[in-house]
Design an enzyme around this catalytic site. Sequence first.
Site, PDB file in Angstrom:
ATOM      1  N   LYS A   1       0.703  -1.266  -0.103  1.00  0.00           N
ATOM      2  CA  LYS A   1      -0.026   0.028   0.163  1.00  0.00           C
ATOM      3  C   LYS A   1       0.872   1.175   0.114  1.00  0.00           C
ATOM      4  CE  LYS A   1      -0.477   0.264   5.029  1.00  0.00           C
ATOM      5  NZ  LYS A   1      -1.107  -0.160   6.181  1.00  0.00           N
TER       6      LYS A   1
ATOM      7  N   ARG B   1      -6.602   0.476  17.795  1.00  0.00           N
ATOM      8  CA  ARG B   1      -6.908   0.476  16.370  1.00  0.00           C
ATOM      9  C   ARG B   1      -7.835  -0.603  15.850  1.00  0.00           C
ATOM     10  NH1 ARG B   1      -3.405   1.051  10.767  1.00  0.00           N
ATOM     11  NH2 ARG B   1      -3.910  -0.906  10.685  1.00  0.00           N
TER      12      ARG B   1
HETATM   13  C1  PLP Z   1       0.031  -0.739   6.678  1.00  0.00           C
HETATM   14  C2  PLP Z   1      -0.102  -2.114   7.351  1.00  0.00           C
HETATM   15  C3  PLP Z   1       1.155  -3.010   7.645  1.00  0.00           C
HETATM   16  C4  PLP Z   1       2.422  -2.833   7.238  1.00  0.00           C
HETATM   17  O1  PLP Z   1       2.997  -1.617   7.745  1.00  0.00           O
HETATM   18  P1  PLP Z   1       4.450  -1.284   7.547  1.00  0.00           P
HETATM   19  O2  PLP Z   1       4.883  -0.318   8.676  1.00  0.00           O
HETATM   20  O3  PLP Z   1       4.596  -0.720   6.218  1.00  0.00           O
HETATM   21  O4  PLP Z   1       5.325  -2.834   7.863  1.00  0.00           O
HETATM   22  C5  PLP Z   1       0.710  -4.307   8.329  1.00  0.00           C
HETATM   23  N1  PLP Z   1      -0.407  -4.474   8.804  1.00  0.00           N
HETATM   24  C6  PLP Z   1      -1.492  -3.656   8.706  1.00  0.00           C
HETATM   25  C7  PLP Z   1      -2.884  -4.164   9.385  1.00  0.00           C
HETATM   26  C8  PLP Z   1      -1.378  -2.432   8.186  1.00  0.00           C
HETATM   27  O5  PLP Z   1      -2.398  -1.447   7.870  1.00  0.00           O
END
Ligand code: PLP
Length: 368
Positions: free
Chosen positions: A43, A138
């Site tokens: 993402k 969250r």
């Molecule tokens: C964005 C996200 C990740 C990845 O996070 P990074 O900091 O880019 O490694 C993992 N799990 C969830 C639920 C996320 O929203």
Amino acid sequence: MQENQLQKQYPRLVVDLKKLRHNIDEIVDRCAGCGIAATGVVKGFNGLPEILSVYKDCGTLGIASSRLEHLEQAGKLGLKGPFLSIRIPMLSEIPDLVRIADWSLESERIVLEAIEDECRRQKRRHGAILMVDLGDLREGFWNKEELLALAEETERKFEWIDLIGIGTNLNCYGSIAPTAENLQQLVDLARQVEIRIGRKLQIVSGGSTTSLPLVYKGAMPRGINHLRIGEAMQTAADLEAFWGVSTPELHKDVFTLQAEIVELKDKPSYPVGEIRVDGFGKTESKYVDRGIRRRAIAAVGRLDFSFCSQLLPVNSGIEVLGASSDHLILDVEEAKNEIKMGSIVEFRMYYGPMLYLTNSGYISLVYK
Ligand SMILES: *Cc1c(COP(=O)(O)O)cnc(C)c1O
């Protein structure tokens, strides 16, 4: 934007695909050394196809994103699943979710019911990872008994949903650090689920990049066997900057912003006149009087990267002072002799600018 009409070259985002692949391989290997599978989270660069292709035939356990568009793109490019949807789903997107994603993170019973119905309609199975909130506030179950009951129900009642495992997310809202203690709670809960359902869970998912320090320090609780990793493979800046983990093996220059200087003048460093609010309604006293300094403006702005404090000038003589929507204001006093009108200045970045720059229609993307 149509580059062939505008012929614009800057601002430009240069993406080094080889260095990205190197970082992916490094993280995958390091996790594997601790019995952990890493899913590649895409993402952060908006699932841009050229970058997504780098994840082809790498050692990640599939691809994850918060946006189904990115997972659909991964499918079109022929990447290997499982495709994991990591934003707990909207009820209104369940048909797309079931069609595009193999697995998803889940925290609401009513959503699982909707997925079950949709799976039956599409004749397609779906895997669920139930989320536990360990204090970051969250997504995820706060009431652990509720989680255990739903895990059991998913296993026994839902015909089309496979209970893949449980997981947690830390750090994102409440800034709560993943620790051996809170992740041990996740492992303990997984063991309780396993007792209730009478089999082992495939996945106990212990978080994201911010859980990697435990891997690096050899302190990850046994039983955590999965992480969802974006940042550490991409901008790779956070582990050293915020977590005290030295990562010389990771490239910090997968993404480089290049912007062109459009004004260069000696000016006061403190605004002159009555100080009210800036262009974004802020009144914070962010100005420091250092007398007359050489200042430059680069033609790129908050519309493109949102936070200028997350841009890291490659030239150590350049300091980022601030930005408006289309102007990036720099102190170049220490780099006076190198910066001219029309010069191109370069920046590495933290996660935020990668997120926005890869989604800005005004940026020329260059892959190498
Ligand atoms: C964005 C996200 C990740 C990845 O996070 P990074 O900091 O880019 O490694 C993992 N799990 C969830 C639920 C996320 O929203």
